[in-house]
Design an enzyme around this catalytic site. Structure first.
Site, PDB file in Angstrom:
ATOM      1  N   ASP A   4       0.816  -1.232   0.000  1.00 10.62           N
ATOM      2  CA  ASP A   4       0.000   0.000   0.000  1.00 10.62           C
ATOM      3  C   ASP A   4       0.841   1.270   0.000  1.00 10.62           C
ATOM      4  O   ASP A   4       0.414   2.301   0.513  1.00 10.62           O
ATOM      5  CB  ASP A   4      -0.945   0.066   1.218  1.00 10.62           C
ATOM      6  CG  ASP A   4      -1.764  -1.190   1.371  1.00 10.62           C
ATOM      7  OD1 ASP A   4      -2.219  -1.707   0.340  1.00 10.62           O
ATOM      8  OD2 ASP A   4      -1.946  -1.654   2.505  1.00 10.62           O
TER       9      ASP A   4
ATOM     10  N   HIS B  47      -4.167  -2.294  -6.190  1.00  5.50           N
ATOM     11  CA  HIS B  47      -3.622  -0.973  -6.423  1.00  5.50           C
ATOM     12  C   HIS B  47      -4.784  -0.039  -6.693  1.00  5.50           C
ATOM     13  O   HIS B  47      -5.696  -0.387  -7.432  1.00  5.50           O
ATOM     14  CB  HIS B  47      -2.749  -0.947  -7.671  1.00  5.50           C
ATOM     15  CG  HIS B  47      -1.577  -1.851  -7.603  1.00  5.50           C
ATOM     16  ND1 HIS B  47      -0.577  -1.697  -6.682  1.00  5.50           N
ATOM     17  CD2 HIS B  47      -1.236  -2.908  -8.351  1.00  5.50           C
ATOM     18  CE1 HIS B  47       0.327  -2.632  -6.880  1.00  5.50           C
ATOM     19  NE2 HIS B  47      -0.049  -3.380  -7.876  1.00  5.50           N
TER      20      HIS B  47
ATOM     21  N   GLY C 241     -11.101  -3.840   2.181  1.00  9.12           N
ATOM     22  CA  GLY C 241     -11.820  -2.760   2.849  1.00  9.12           C
ATOM     23  C   GLY C 241     -11.483  -2.665   4.334  1.00  9.12           C
ATOM     24  O   GLY C 241     -12.056  -1.862   5.066  1.00  9.12           O
TER      25      GLY C 241
HETATM   26  P1  GDP Z   1      -0.263   0.047  -3.825  1.00 11.01           P
HETATM   27  O1  GDP Z   1      -0.778  -1.311  -3.579  1.00 11.01           O
HETATM   28  O2  GDP Z   1       1.169   0.202  -3.425  1.00 11.01           O
HETATM   29  O3  GDP Z   1      -0.503   0.504  -5.221  1.00 11.01           O
HETATM   30  O4  GDP Z   1      -1.041   1.039  -2.866  1.00 11.01           O
HETATM   31  P2  GDP Z   1      -2.628   1.279  -2.749  1.00 11.01           P
HETATM   32  O5  GDP Z   1      -3.159   1.683  -4.031  1.00 11.01           O
HETATM   33  O6  GDP Z   1      -3.274   0.150  -2.058  1.00 11.01           O
HETATM   34  O7  GDP Z   1      -2.645   2.462  -1.668  1.00 11.01           O
HETATM   35  C1  GDP Z   1      -2.189   3.696  -1.920  1.00 11.01           C
HETATM   36  C2  GDP Z   1      -3.323   4.681  -1.676  1.00 11.01           C
HETATM   37  O8  GDP Z   1      -2.767   5.963  -1.591  1.00 11.01           O
HETATM   38  C3  GDP Z   1      -4.323   4.765  -2.819  1.00 11.01           C
HETATM   39  O9  GDP Z   1      -5.584   5.094  -2.305  1.00 11.01           O
HETATM   40  C4  GDP Z   1      -3.776   5.893  -3.688  1.00 11.01           C
HETATM   41  O10 GDP Z   1      -4.770   6.539  -4.463  1.00 11.01           O
HETATM   42  C5  GDP Z   1      -3.242   6.784  -2.644  1.00 11.01           C
HETATM   43  N1  GDP Z   1      -2.072   7.581  -3.017  1.00 11.01           N
HETATM   44  C6  GDP Z   1      -0.984   7.231  -3.755  1.00 11.01           C
HETATM   45  N2  GDP Z   1      -0.089   8.223  -3.772  1.00 11.01           N
HETATM   46  C7  GDP Z   1      -0.625   9.228  -3.014  1.00 11.01           C
HETATM   47  C8  GDP Z   1      -0.168  10.535  -2.623  1.00 11.01           C
HETATM   48  O11 GDP Z   1       0.919  10.968  -2.943  1.00 11.01           O
HETATM   49  N3  GDP Z   1      -1.016  11.267  -1.834  1.00 11.01           N
HETATM   50  C9  GDP Z   1      -2.226  10.804  -1.420  1.00 11.01           C
HETATM   51  N4  GDP Z   1      -2.972  11.583  -0.641  1.00 11.01           N
HETATM   52  N5  GDP Z   1      -2.668   9.593  -1.751  1.00 11.01           N
HETATM   53  C10 GDP Z   1      -1.890   8.816  -2.541  1.00 11.01           C
END
Ligand code: GDP
Length: 425
Positions: A12, A40, A303
Site C-alpha cells: 500500500d 492498487h 476494505g
Molecule cells: P499500492 O498497492 O502500493 O498501489 O497502494 P494502494 O493503491 O493500495 O494504496 C495507496 C493509496 O494511496 C491509494 O488510495 C492511492 O490513491 C493513494 N495515493 C498514492 N499516492 C498518493 C499521494 O501521494 N497522496 C495521497 N494523498 N494519496 C496517494
C-alpha cells in the site's frame, strides 16, 4: 530497458500510482508475482479504479500488459476485472497471459477460508484469496499450469488425482463438503475458453521485446516486509515481493533489471497481523487513517482499516536494501501537513540495546521504537510541482528520510492523481 516498481514497506505504498504514471512512457507492464490478494488504487481520467490482478498499465492504448508465470492466476477474476474496465469506457487493453502461469483453483479459495477458520484467533489474517494454498500446491508440484488446460485427457486424470488428496483434508481436518472432481474438471474447461485469447509464451515475447529495446516495467505487489524470505515471517505473503524475483516471475534475465524504483510511504501503514514497531493507536492513529491515502486508509481488496504508524527508517532502509533500490519514490507526503511535529523511528531498542538494523521476527517482537522528532510544515502541499517550492520543513523531512534510506529520493508524490508528482533529479 527493464525497470521494477516495488514496495519497501508492508504494501500500500502507492506503487499503482507510480506504475500508472511511468506506464505512460513504457511499452510493456508485467505482473510477476502474487494474485488478486492485494490491490492498487489508481485515479486517472477514466475515474477511480482498484486493480487486483491486472497490471497498472491497462489504461493506456500503447501498452501491453503481461501476466507473468509467477502470478497466481484467478481466471474468472481476471475476466471480471477486464469487464469492470470496459464497462466504464476504458478501451479493451492488450493482455498476454503466460502459458506457464499457474491457475488459482476454486478449492484454493475454499482451503484458505477453511484454514483461517480452523486457526481462529491464531490466523494469518489472510485475504482468503487462496494464495497460500495456491503456492503450496505449486511447490508441491500439484498445481496446474495454463498450458495444461489444452490437454484434456491429461487434465482430467490430474484433476481426479489431486482432488482425491484435497478431499482427505476437507473431510477429516475441516469437516466440510467434499469436492466433486468432475465439477472441477468442467470448471477448468470453462476457464480454458475464457483465457484462451490471451495465452502465449510470454517469455519468448519478452525476449524479442528486449532485443527491440522496448521499455518494460515490472510491477510488484505488497512490499519487502511481506516477502517470504526477508519479511516478517510467517506474517508474510506466499510469493517473493522483491525486484530480483521479477526476472523469474516474468521470464527475463536478471541482469536486464537496470532500475529498481522502490516506493516508500511517508508514514507507515499495514493491513493484517504481524510485527509493526512504529505502530500508533487510538485517536492519533484514527486521525492519520482518516486523512491517509485517498479518502482514508482502508485495504483496496478487503476494505479492512489499515494499521497506522510513524515513518520507520529502520524498516524502510532495510526494505530498500533487500529490494536493491536504485531510486526511491516517496509517497503520500501531502497527508502529513496537519502535524505540528513528525516522529520518525530511527532505531529499535531490543533487550536494552539500540540497533539500526532490521532484525529477524523473534527479536522484532521485543523491539521498541526509538524516535526523533522533526518539525511539521503545517500546510497543504498538493498542487506544488517544483521541489524548491515545498515548505522548508517539508524538504527537511524528505532530506532526513533520504539520508536514513541511503538511496536518492527522485520522486515525491503529493497527491493521488497521475500527475501529482515532484521530480527531483
Ligand atoms: P499500492 O498497492 O502500493 O498501489 O497502494 P494502494 O493503491 O493500495 O494504496 C495507496 C493509496 O494511496 C491509494 O488510495 C492511492 O490513491 C493513494 N495515493 C498514492 N499516492 C498518493 C499521494 O501521494 N497522496 C495521497 N494523498 N494519496 C496517494
Amino acid at each position: 530497458m527493464v525497470r521494477a516498481i516495488v514496495g519497501a514497506n508492508w504494501g500500500d505504498e502507492g506503487k499503482g500510482k507510480i506504475t500508472d504514471m511511468l506506464a505512460e512512457d513504457s511499452d510493456i507492464i508485467i505482473r510477476f508475482q502474487g494474485g488478486s490478494n492485494a490491490g492498487h488504487t489508481i485515479i486517472n481520467d477514466y475515474g477511480k479504479f482498484a486493480l487486483h490482478l491486472l497490471p497498472s498499465g491497462v489504461f493506456y492504448n500503447h501498452t501491453t500488459s503481461v501476466i507473468g508465470n509467477g502470478v497466481a492466476l484467478n481466471i474468472p477474476y481476471l475476466i471480471k476485472e477486464l469487464e469492470s474496465l470496459t464497462s466504464r469506457n476504458v478501451p479493451m487493453p492488450k493482455i498476454l497471459v503466460s502459458d506457464r502461469a499457474q491457475i488459482l483453483m476454486p478449492y484454493h479459495i475454499l482451503l484458505d477460508a477453511y484454514e483461517e477458520e480452523r486457526l481462529g484467533g491464531k490466523s494469518f489474517g489472510s485475504t482468503k484469496s487462496g494464495i497460500a494454498p495456491f503456492y503450496s500446491d505449486k511447490y508441491a508440484k500439484i498445481g496446474f499450469q495454463v498450458n495444461e488446460l489444452f490437454d484434456e485427457e491429461g487434465l482430467k486424470d490430474k484433476v481426479y488425482s489431486v482432488v482425491e488428496t484435497k478431499n482427505v483434508l476437507i473431510e477429516h481436518l475441516y469437516h466440510k463438503e467434499k469436492l466433486d472432481p468432475e465439477e472441477i474438471y468442467q470448471t477448468l474447461l470453462e476457464y480454458r475458453d475464457m483465457i484462451k485469447p490471451f495465452v502465449c509464451d510470454t517469455s519468448v515475447y519478452l525476449h524479442q521485446a528486449l532485443k527491440e529495446n522496448k521499455r518494460i516495467l515490472l510491477e510488484g505487489q505488497l512490499g519487502s516486509l511481506k516477502d517470504p524470505d526477508f519479511g516478517i515471517y510467517p506474517m508474510v505473503t506466499s510469493s517473493p515481493t522483491l525486484a530480483s524475483y521479477g526476472a523469474i516471475g516474468a521470464g527475463i534475465p536478471g541482469y536486464e533489471i537496470k532500475d529498481v524504483i522502490t516506493v516508500v510511504k511517508a508514514y507507515s501503514s499495514a493491513v493484517g497481523a504481524g510485527e509493526f514497531v512504529s505502530e500508533i493507536f487510538g485517536e492519533e492513529a484514527d486521525e492519520l487513517r482518516k486523512r491517509g491515502g485517498d479518502g482514508g486508509e482502508f485495504g483496496a481488496t478487503t476494505g479492512r482499516p489499515r494499521r497506522m504508524g510513524w515513518f520507520d527508517a529502520v524498516a524502510s532502509r532495510y526494505g530498500c536494501r533487500v529490494q536493491g533500490a536504485t531510486e526511491v519514490a516517496l509517497t503520500v507526503l501531502d497527508v502529513l501537513g496537519y502535524l505540528d511535529e513528525l516522529p520518525v523511528c530511527i532505531g529499535y531498542e531490543i533487550d536494552g540495546e539500540v540497533t539500526r538494523d532490521f532484525p529477524t521476527t523473534h527479536l522484532l517482537k521485543k523491539a521498541k521504537p526509538v524516535y526523533t522528532t522533526l518539525p511539521g510544515w503545517k500546510c497543504d502541499i498538493r498542487g506544488i510541482t517544483k521541489y524548491e517550492d515545498l515548505p522548508e520543513n517539508c524538504r527537511k523531512y524528505i532530506e532526513f528520510i533520504e539520508k536514513e534510506l541511503e538511496v536518492p529520493i527522485t520522486m515525491v508524490s503529493n497527491g493521488p492523481g497521475r500527475h501529482e508528482i515532484i521530480k527531483r533529479k
